[in-house]
Scaffold this motif. Sequence first.
Motif, PDB file in Angstrom:
ATOM      1  N   LEU A   1      -5.012  -3.824  22.676  1.00 43.01           N
ATOM      2  CA  LEU A   1      -4.290  -4.542  21.618  1.00 43.01           C
ATOM      3  C   LEU A   1      -4.871  -4.221  20.252  1.00 43.01           C
ATOM      4  CD1 LEU A   1      -2.132  -6.647  20.883  1.00 43.01           C
ATOM      5  CD2 LEU A   1      -3.874  -8.418  21.177  1.00 43.01           C
ATOM      6  N   ILE A   2      -6.196  -4.216  20.156  1.00 43.20           N
ATOM      7  CA  ILE A   2      -6.838  -3.895  18.877  1.00 43.20           C
ATOM      8  C   ILE A   2      -6.516  -2.460  18.473  1.00 43.20           C
ATOM      9  CG2 ILE A   2      -9.055  -3.579  17.722  1.00 43.20           C
ATOM     10  CD1 ILE A   2     -10.136  -5.897  19.386  1.00 43.20           C
ATOM     11  N   ALA A   3      -6.568  -1.537  19.452  1.00 44.71           N
ATOM     12  CA  ALA A   3      -6.244  -0.134  19.157  1.00 44.71           C
ATOM     13  C   ALA A   3      -4.797   0.002  18.704  1.00 44.71           C
ATOM     14  CB  ALA A   3      -6.493   0.722  20.398  1.00 44.71           C
ATOM     15  N   PHE A   4      -3.905  -0.721  19.367  1.00 38.90           N
ATOM     16  CA  PHE A   4      -2.491  -0.672  18.999  1.00 38.90           C
ATOM     17  C   PHE A   4      -2.295  -1.193  17.582  1.00 38.90           C
ATOM     18  CE2 PHE A   4       1.863  -2.653  19.424  1.00 38.90           C
ATOM     19  CZ  PHE A   4       2.546  -1.452  19.361  1.00 38.90           C
ATOM     20  N   PHE A   5      -2.984  -2.283  17.239  1.00 37.41           N
ATOM     21  CA  PHE A   5      -2.892  -2.836  15.888  1.00 37.41           C
ATOM     22  C   PHE A   5      -3.428  -1.848  14.861  1.00 37.41           C
ATOM     23  CE2 PHE A   5      -1.449  -6.904  17.159  1.00 37.41           C
ATOM     24  CZ  PHE A   5      -1.140  -7.612  16.007  1.00 37.41           C
ATOM     25  N   ILE A   6      -4.550  -1.212  15.189  1.00 40.43           N
ATOM     26  CA  ILE A   6      -5.142  -0.266  14.248  1.00 40.43           C
ATOM     27  C   ILE A   6      -4.184   0.889  13.967  1.00 40.43           C
ATOM     28  CG2 ILE A   6      -6.972   1.454  13.989  1.00 40.43           C
ATOM     29  CD1 ILE A   6      -8.798  -0.490  15.542  1.00 40.43           C
ATOM     30  N   ILE A   7      -3.589   1.434  15.042  1.00 37.30           N
ATOM     31  CA  ILE A   7      -2.640   2.543  14.878  1.00 37.30           C
ATOM     32  C   ILE A   7      -1.409   2.087  14.113  1.00 37.30           C
ATOM     33  CG2 ILE A   7      -1.147   4.157  16.105  1.00 37.30           C
ATOM     34  CD1 ILE A   7      -3.229   4.113  18.377  1.00 37.30           C
TER      35      ILE A   7
ATOM     36  N   GLU B   1      -1.095  -0.530  12.037  1.00 37.60           N
ATOM     37  CA  GLU B   1      -1.400  -0.886  10.655  1.00 37.60           C
ATOM     38  C   GLU B   1      -1.666   0.345   9.803  1.00 37.60           C
ATOM     39  OE1 GLU B   1      -1.141  -3.571   9.010  1.00 37.60           O
ATOM     40  OE2 GLU B   1      -0.619  -4.856  10.707  1.00 37.60           O
ATOM     41  N   ALA B   2      -2.132   1.416  10.455  1.00 40.49           N
ATOM     42  CA  ALA B   2      -2.353   2.652   9.708  1.00 40.49           C
ATOM     43  C   ALA B   2      -1.058   3.150   9.078  1.00 40.49           C
ATOM     44  CB  ALA B   2      -2.938   3.722  10.626  1.00 40.49           C
ATOM     45  N   GLY B   3       0.072   2.839   9.738  1.00 49.14           N
ATOM     46  CA  GLY B   3       1.359   3.250   9.199  1.00 49.14           C
ATOM     47  C   GLY B   3       2.124   2.141   8.533  1.00 49.14           C
ATOM     48  N   ARG B   4       1.493   0.993   8.384  1.00 44.89           N
ATOM     49  CA  ARG B   4       2.224  -0.120   7.792  1.00 44.89           C
ATOM     50  C   ARG B   4       1.636  -0.542   6.453  1.00 44.89           C
ATOM     51  NH1 ARG B   4       3.281  -6.115  10.490  1.00 44.89           N
ATOM     52  NH2 ARG B   4       4.800  -6.807   8.953  1.00 44.89           N
ATOM     53  N   SER B   5       0.357  -0.816   6.401  1.00 37.91           N
ATOM     54  CA  SER B   5      -0.215  -1.322   5.157  1.00 37.91           C
ATOM     55  C   SER B   5      -1.537  -0.663   4.783  1.00 37.91           C
ATOM     56  CB  SER B   5      -0.425  -2.838   5.269  1.00 37.91           C
ATOM     57  OG  SER B   5      -1.287  -3.144   6.358  1.00 37.91           O
ATOM     58  N   TYR B   6      -2.215  -0.050   5.744  1.00 38.66           N
ATOM     59  CA  TYR B   6      -3.548   0.479   5.455  1.00 38.66           C
ATOM     60  C   TYR B   6      -3.496   1.623   4.436  1.00 38.66           C
ATOM     61  CZ  TYR B   6      -8.079   2.722   6.052  1.00 38.66           C
ATOM     62  OH  TYR B   6      -9.305   3.285   5.831  1.00 38.66           O
ATOM     63  N   ALA B   7      -2.511   2.529   4.626  1.00 34.97           N
ATOM     64  CA  ALA B   7      -2.451   3.696   3.740  1.00 34.97           C
ATOM     65  C   ALA B   7      -2.254   3.279   2.288  1.00 34.97           C
ATOM     66  CB  ALA B   7      -1.320   4.625   4.188  1.00 34.97           C
ATOM     67  N   SER B   8      -1.328   2.348   2.044  1.00 34.56           N
ATOM     68  CA  SER B   8      -1.063   1.931   0.665  1.00 34.56           C
ATOM     69  C   SER B   8      -2.261   1.205   0.065  1.00 34.56           C
ATOM     70  CB  SER B   8       0.178   1.039   0.617  1.00 34.56           C
ATOM     71  OG  SER B   8      -0.001  -0.113   1.415  1.00 34.56           O
ATOM     72  N   LYS B   9      -2.920   0.380   0.885  1.00 31.54           N
ATOM     73  CA  LYS B   9      -4.082  -0.346   0.369  1.00 31.54           C
ATOM     74  C   LYS B   9      -5.267   0.586   0.160  1.00 31.54           C
ATOM     75  CE  LYS B   9      -2.773  -4.921   1.883  1.00 31.54           C
ATOM     76  NZ  LYS B   9      -3.206  -6.225   2.413  1.00 31.54           N
ATOM     77  N   ARG B  10      -5.336   1.624   0.947  1.00 32.99           N
ATOM     78  CA  ARG B  10      -6.381   2.624   0.759  1.00 32.99           C
ATOM     79  C   ARG B  10      -6.188   3.322  -0.583  1.00 32.99           C
ATOM     80  NH1 ARG B  10     -11.359   3.769   3.118  1.00 32.99           N
ATOM     81  NH2 ARG B  10     -11.798   6.004   2.971  1.00 32.99           N
ATOM     82  N   GLU B  11      -4.930   3.627  -0.906  1.00 34.33           N
ATOM     83  CA  GLU B  11      -4.626   4.255  -2.188  1.00 34.33           C
ATOM     84  C   GLU B  11      -4.920   3.317  -3.351  1.00 34.33           C
ATOM     85  OE1 GLU B  11      -0.597   5.441  -1.963  1.00 34.33           O
ATOM     86  OE2 GLU B  11      -0.938   7.059  -0.498  1.00 34.33           O
ATOM     87  N   ALA B  12      -4.793   2.009  -3.076  1.00 43.10           N
ATOM     88  CA  ALA B  12      -5.042   1.026  -4.124  1.00 43.10           C
ATOM     89  C   ALA B  12      -6.525   0.725  -4.318  1.00 43.10           C
ATOM     90  CB  ALA B  12      -4.292  -0.268  -3.815  1.00 43.10           C
TER      91      ALA B  12
ATOM     92  N   LEU C   1      -8.884   0.222  -1.471  1.00 46.66           N
ATOM     93  CA  LEU C   1      -9.555  -0.417  -0.341  1.00 46.66           C
ATOM     94  C   LEU C   1     -10.617   0.517   0.228  1.00 46.66           C
ATOM     95  CD1 LEU C   1      -9.554  -2.862   1.696  1.00 46.66           C
ATOM     96  CD2 LEU C   1      -8.049  -1.456   3.116  1.00 46.66           C
ATOM     97  N   GLU C   2     -11.829   0.010   0.394  1.00 46.98           N
ATOM     98  CA  GLU C   2     -12.926   0.822   0.901  1.00 46.98           C
ATOM     99  C   GLU C   2     -13.209   0.568   2.378  1.00 46.98           C
ATOM    100  OE1 GLU C   2     -16.264   0.121  -1.597  1.00 46.98           O
ATOM    101  OE2 GLU C   2     -15.349   1.046  -3.372  1.00 46.98           O
ATOM    102  N   ARG C   3     -12.503  -0.320   2.989  1.00 44.90           N
ATOM    103  CA  ARG C   3     -12.719  -0.667   4.397  1.00 44.90           C
ATOM    104  C   ARG C   3     -12.147   0.428   5.298  1.00 44.90           C
ATOM    105  NH1 ARG C   3     -11.157  -6.640   5.620  1.00 44.90           N
ATOM    106  NH2 ARG C   3     -13.374  -7.026   5.490  1.00 44.90           N
ATOM    107  N   GLY C   4     -12.836   0.719   6.403  1.00 42.18           N
ATOM    108  CA  GLY C   4     -12.362   1.723   7.346  1.00 42.18           C
ATOM    109  C   GLY C   4     -11.164   1.239   8.141  1.00 42.18           C
ATOM    110  N   ALA C   5     -10.466   2.173   8.798  1.00 40.26           N
ATOM    111  CA  ALA C   5      -9.245   1.834   9.519  1.00 40.26           C
ATOM    112  C   ALA C   5      -9.517   0.872  10.671  1.00 40.26           C
ATOM    113  CB  ALA C   5      -8.566   3.106  10.035  1.00 40.26           C
ATOM    114  N   VAL C   6     -10.606   1.095  11.416  1.00 35.78           N
ATOM    115  CA  VAL C   6     -10.921   0.225  12.553  1.00 35.78           C
ATOM    116  C   VAL C   6     -11.250  -1.182  12.073  1.00 35.78           C
ATOM    117  CG1 VAL C   6     -12.516  -0.163  14.469  1.00 35.78           C
ATOM    118  CG2 VAL C   6     -11.713   2.157  13.961  1.00 35.78           C
TER     119      VAL C   6
END
Length: 455
Positions: free
Chosen positions: A261-267, A269-280, A282-287
Amino acid sequence: MASVYPDSHYATGYASDVAEETAPIAATPYWLHPFFLVVCCLGLPALVTYLLPAAVFESEWHTPKVYDTENALSIAYAIAAFAAGMLVCWFWKQHSARSGYVGEEFPGLLVRGDWMRGVFLVCAGLTLMGSAVWAIYSAQQGVGLGDAVAALRGDSEAVMRIRAKAATIPGITTFTQMGMAASILAGLLWFRDNAFTVRGLFIVIVIAAFLRAFLRAERLAFIEVIVPFGVALLPSLIARWRSVAFRMLLWFVPLIAVVALIAFFIIAEAGRSYASKREAGLERGAVDYGANRIGGYYGTALNNGAFLLDTLPPARMPYFTLEWFWKFPGLPFIDGREMTGFNSDQLYASLASDMNIEFNNTSGIFCYEYDFGRTGLVVVAFFCGAAAFLVFRSYRRGGGAGLIFYPICVLAFMELARIPYLTSKRAFASVAVLLALVAFDKLLRISAQMKSRIY
């Protein structure tokens, strides 16, 4: 193979094409027990949410903490009532006439395999038809192949564009929700003769659900197909895979499920909000980010549920329990807002202004407390515990009601801290089909009993 029931007609006629060797009752995994599921999927999140300081809610999820001792007590009372309902039924069934058995795979399922296959084909056909119509409509609204490819590559803006353009179509997209019923029937039919078509259609349904999960950021669409299928398939797997290694593996399924479940969420979220927040910035890793998000979904759902109870006036009639009715397609003359007093616009406006609208689930347990009050919630939990015990008992004994309906109950228990799944409009189509099959199985049983008395 001879029947293990006192009256041999239970394993003849209707059930003769589904009876096979199986494992003992004791082989049913502990983690499928309703009380274990409720404690782990509701009790533990409730306890963790209560123990988390308000500063964590503010810093991690940008929302004030509303969830307090009274809310935690409501959940504790509900779980205790659920357990009491199960205990009452257990004591009652300890003194019932029919004892347990060890022997056949589905000895209590009287609905013939070819009939189940026909229902599966209808459910699968409607699911895929609804998905196809939805895809065509989305293309007409401007969703292109480029958007889909970008979303699968992790472009969160593409996901948002698809969600905005590919709106649901009342009555049509409802067909896609037949997938849960189809997945349960696929699990029951998986090892039958001539199951090639069933397996092929189910794989297509899984692919469609996977695409929906990533293109529309709708993870539940994938989970609600995989989990019921696995629960329905499990009795057949236990019957066939008797190795020590497999039995040991079953013990660790909860741990494997949490990691998956955690792996599924990580994958996701990588395509939902992580990429945009990374560009903004965010210094937190994907996991770390994915684990934080999954904690946020469950913690804020319970917190938002407490906010719901504090913000909106009590319902005049149950809303969340009857959501499937208030939002039933083709009934515009029914005004659920007017009849119940629940105003979803007011709730979401309050969440947007006072909480964090990015996390907008309001839990399942507190939605039912909103419908019935705390006392009513305890009463409902007691009867739900009794019903859960009976359905689970039927499942582990190979009975029709359990094999057909318990898989979707497992999903409902898993989502109880997040949404009121079983009574939602999302689950209505599949629940209606499954309950109809359970009723048909019961009628066949009554008919077989009457014929045995005559002859």
